[in-house]
Design an enzyme around this catalytic site. Structure first.
Site, mmCIF file in Angstrom:
data_model
loop_
_atom_site.group_PDB
_atom_site.id
_atom_site.type_symbol
_atom_site.label_atom_id
_atom_site.label_comp_id
_atom_site.label_asym_id
_atom_site.label_seq_id
_atom_site.Cartn_x
_atom_site.Cartn_y
_atom_site.Cartn_z
ATOM 1 N N ARG A 1 11.431 49.331 41.784
ATOM 2 C CA ARG A 1 11.721 50.059 40.555
ATOM 3 C C ARG A 1 10.904 49.543 39.360
ATOM 4 O O ARG A 1 10.456 50.317 38.517
ATOM 5 C CB ARG A 1 13.220 49.897 40.235
ATOM 6 N N TYR B 1 25.147 57.319 41.170
ATOM 7 C CA TYR B 1 25.445 56.024 40.537
ATOM 8 C C TYR B 1 25.890 56.152 39.083
ATOM 9 O O TYR B 1 26.033 55.133 38.398
ATOM 10 C CB TYR B 1 24.201 55.110 40.536
ATOM 11 N N CYS C 1 24.986 74.367 42.810
ATOM 12 C CA CYS C 1 26.320 74.917 42.853
ATOM 13 C C CYS C 1 27.319 73.771 42.966
ATOM 14 O O CYS C 1 27.927 73.570 44.016
ATOM 15 C CB CYS C 1 26.382 75.828 44.069
HETATM 16 N N1 LLP Z 1 13.945 44.488 48.737
HETATM 17 C C1 LLP Z 1 15.031 44.891 49.400
HETATM 18 C C2 LLP Z 1 15.418 44.189 50.621
HETATM 19 C C3 LLP Z 1 15.795 45.953 48.932
HETATM 20 O O1 LLP Z 1 16.878 46.317 49.581
HETATM 21 C C4 LLP Z 1 15.395 46.633 47.757
HETATM 22 C C5 LLP Z 1 16.148 47.762 47.242
HETATM 23 C C6 LLP Z 1 14.229 46.189 47.101
HETATM 24 C C7 LLP Z 1 13.534 45.108 47.614
HETATM 25 C C8 LLP Z 1 13.704 46.836 45.867
HETATM 26 O O2 LLP Z 1 14.613 46.809 44.832
HETATM 27 P P1 LLP Z 1 14.139 47.209 43.352
HETATM 28 O O3 LLP Z 1 13.096 46.204 42.964
HETATM 29 O O4 LLP Z 1 13.580 48.568 43.391
HETATM 30 O O5 LLP Z 1 15.370 47.114 42.562
HETATM 31 N N2 LLP Z 1 18.535 54.043 45.308
HETATM 32 C C9 LLP Z 1 18.975 53.032 44.368
HETATM 33 C C10 LLP Z 1 18.301 51.720 44.577
HETATM 34 C C11 LLP Z 1 18.503 51.159 45.960
HETATM 35 C C12 LLP Z 1 17.768 49.891 46.164
HETATM 36 C C13 LLP Z 1 17.889 49.436 47.567
HETATM 37 N N3 LLP Z 1 17.146 48.269 47.861
HETATM 38 C C14 LLP Z 1 18.777 53.552 42.955
HETATM 39 O O6 LLP Z 1 18.336 54.674 42.790
HETATM 40 O O7 LLP Z 1 19.104 52.855 41.991
#
Ligand code: LLP
Length: 429
Positions: free
Chosen positions: A290, A331, A358
């Site tokens: 992200r 969320y 919908c």
């Molecule tokens: N590494 C692992 C093992 C993870 O499970 C994740 C995210 C990341 C790295 C990367 O995380 P980030 O740096 O993006 O925070 N769909 C959700 C977010 C789910 C994240 C799952 N794992 C949302 O839209 O907020």
């Protein structure tokens, strides 16, 4: 969100491009990804982490946003790739990513996925459980290969984020708890298996964390485990993967985070620990997703119906919604938006921005101030949609997925074409 630019037509500018012109040329809803921003974020990781600390690696969490072009950009910037399915591995390979730079995640990798990744020489497997470890061993042996693994452990902390994206609790579907029999059993088996090379451990505390509190709470637990495992098995990890989770600014009231806010204190603690315990400092991995992609993107919509319910609220509906951005309904995520063709007009009227599905929960922003003269046909830009939007999009209500354009220094190019109705029935027999 980022501070935004407005041109002399009063239109929102993104990546040097007039967003109203983009909407006209490519249609809406439209994902717009700023290539320079992706590169700048990778550069910050290089300069403040990779180049500052020897023996470090950054792998981009593809799940945030993966297209062939995004892979190529990130690869050019010197990062590796965190992948979490056969599909993500496949896409990265197709984009020309070197398999050795890939880390393969997942709590239930299928046998086919394991075989596909082993055959293609994916660099690291982050092993979630013993069942997976056994399967990797069998498949590696069959293919005559040795697979390098990190074991995913959960430190048993409850991170300060939405329950659905918190991953480090004892009660978690991910990894093995960092104490006790299950831990010792999987480590022992990994060490003993000749088709497996145990490199170290992985821990990811959660996502969208705005400060380093959770990372810093988990780290001593992980380090303590390293010490215990060393005493018990005589094993010193050559790698430690600390996951991602670095939060971004979605709304005005939030602060930008720097990667160093997380990594500097972690590296200090890590270096101190390994010196004190006279163990070699392992290679440290991070896995931001992200943080790289989130503010690289905006989504453009066309404003459709505007409905005022006297004394209650004014609904403003756009031509997309939960199919292209399910984060609000999943969320309760918050976003900011601006009327792109009235970006210089003060935003002094409150609207509730909803999608076209919908479903009453198909809301993008509960309360959003926009120019009061916003009318149907205007273009709405929602900020900070670069991560977990395109990658989580669906065809709910048979709404075709938006196109995705990449912008760079005032030039735009179509990167993913808009889905058609035909596309949606293509796989039907
Ligand atoms: N590494 C692992 C093992 C993870 O499970 C994740 C995210 C990341 C790295 C990367 O995380 P980030 O740096 O993006 O925070 N769909 C959700 C977010 C789910 C994240 C799952 N794992 C949302 O839209 O907020």
């Amino acid at each position: 969100m980022r501070e935004y630019e407005v041109n002399n037509r009063g239109n929102l500018v993104f990546g040097g491009c007039d967003t109203v012109a983009l909407a006209k040329e490519y249609g809406t809803p439209l994902y717009v990804i700023d290539e320079e921003y992706l590169r700048a974020k990778c550069r910050e990781i290089r300069e403040t982490f990779l180049e500052k600390y020897p023996n470090t690696k950054a792998v981009y969490a593809s799940k945030a946003l993966q297209t062939l072009e995004v892979c190529r950009v990130i690869k050019e910037e010197g990062l590796g790739f965190d992948t979490v399915s056969g599909g993500e591995v496949f896409t990265a390979l197709k984009a020309g990513v070197e398999p050795e730079t890939m880390v393969f995640h997942g709590n239930n990798k299928t046998l086919d996925e394991i075989e596909f990744a082993v055959k293609n020489n994916v660099g690291r497997f982050v092993v979630d459980n013993e069942y997976e470890l056994e399967n990797i061993g069998i498949i590696a042996k069959k293919l005559g290969k040795t697979v390098k693994v990190q074991i995913r452990i959960t430190p048993g902390i409850d991170s300060h984020t939405h329950e659905y994206i918190s991953t480090a609790k004892i009660d978690s579907k991910f990894g093995v708890f960092c104490e006790g029999e299950t831990r010792d059993s999987i480590i022992g088996k990994a060490i003993d298996n000749p088709s497996i090379e145990l490199m170290g451990f992985h821990c990811h505390v959660g996502s969208q964390l705005m400060d380093n509190q959770d990372h810093m709470m988990a780290l001593p637990i992980v380090l303590n485990m390293v010490k215990e495992v060393n005493e018990r098995f005589g094993f010193a990890p050559s790698e430690l993967n600390l996951g991602g989770g670095f939060g971004i600014r979605y709304v005005d009231s939030e602060q930008e985070t720097r990667v160093a806010d997380f990594t500097d204190p972690m590296m200090e603690e890590i270096n101190g620990f390994f010196a004190e315990n006279k163990l070699p400092v392992p290679t440290i991995y991070i896995e931001p997703g992200r943080w790289i992609a989130g503010n690289a993107g905006i989504t453009l919509y066309t404003v459709g119906s505007i409905k005022e319910i006297k004394g209650i609220k004014t609904y403003l509906a756009v031509d997309g919604g939960m199919p292209d951005n399910p984060r609000k309904i999943l969320y309760g995520a918050e976003y900011e938006a601006v009327t792109a063709n009235r970006a210089a007009v003060p935003a002094n009227k409150q609207f509730s921005i909803v999608g076209k599905c919908c479903e009453s929960g198909d809301v993008l922003i509960d309360k959003c101030n926009l120019a009061e003269n916003t009318v149907s046909g205007d273009i709405l830009a929602v900020f900070a949609t670069g991560a977990y939007n395109y990658s989580m999009a669906s065809n709910y209500n048979r709404v075709p997925r938006p196109a995705l354009v990449m912008v760079k220094s005032g030039k735009a190019r179509l990167s993913v074409r808009r889905e058609t109705y035909e596309d949606m029935i293509l796989r039907e027999i």
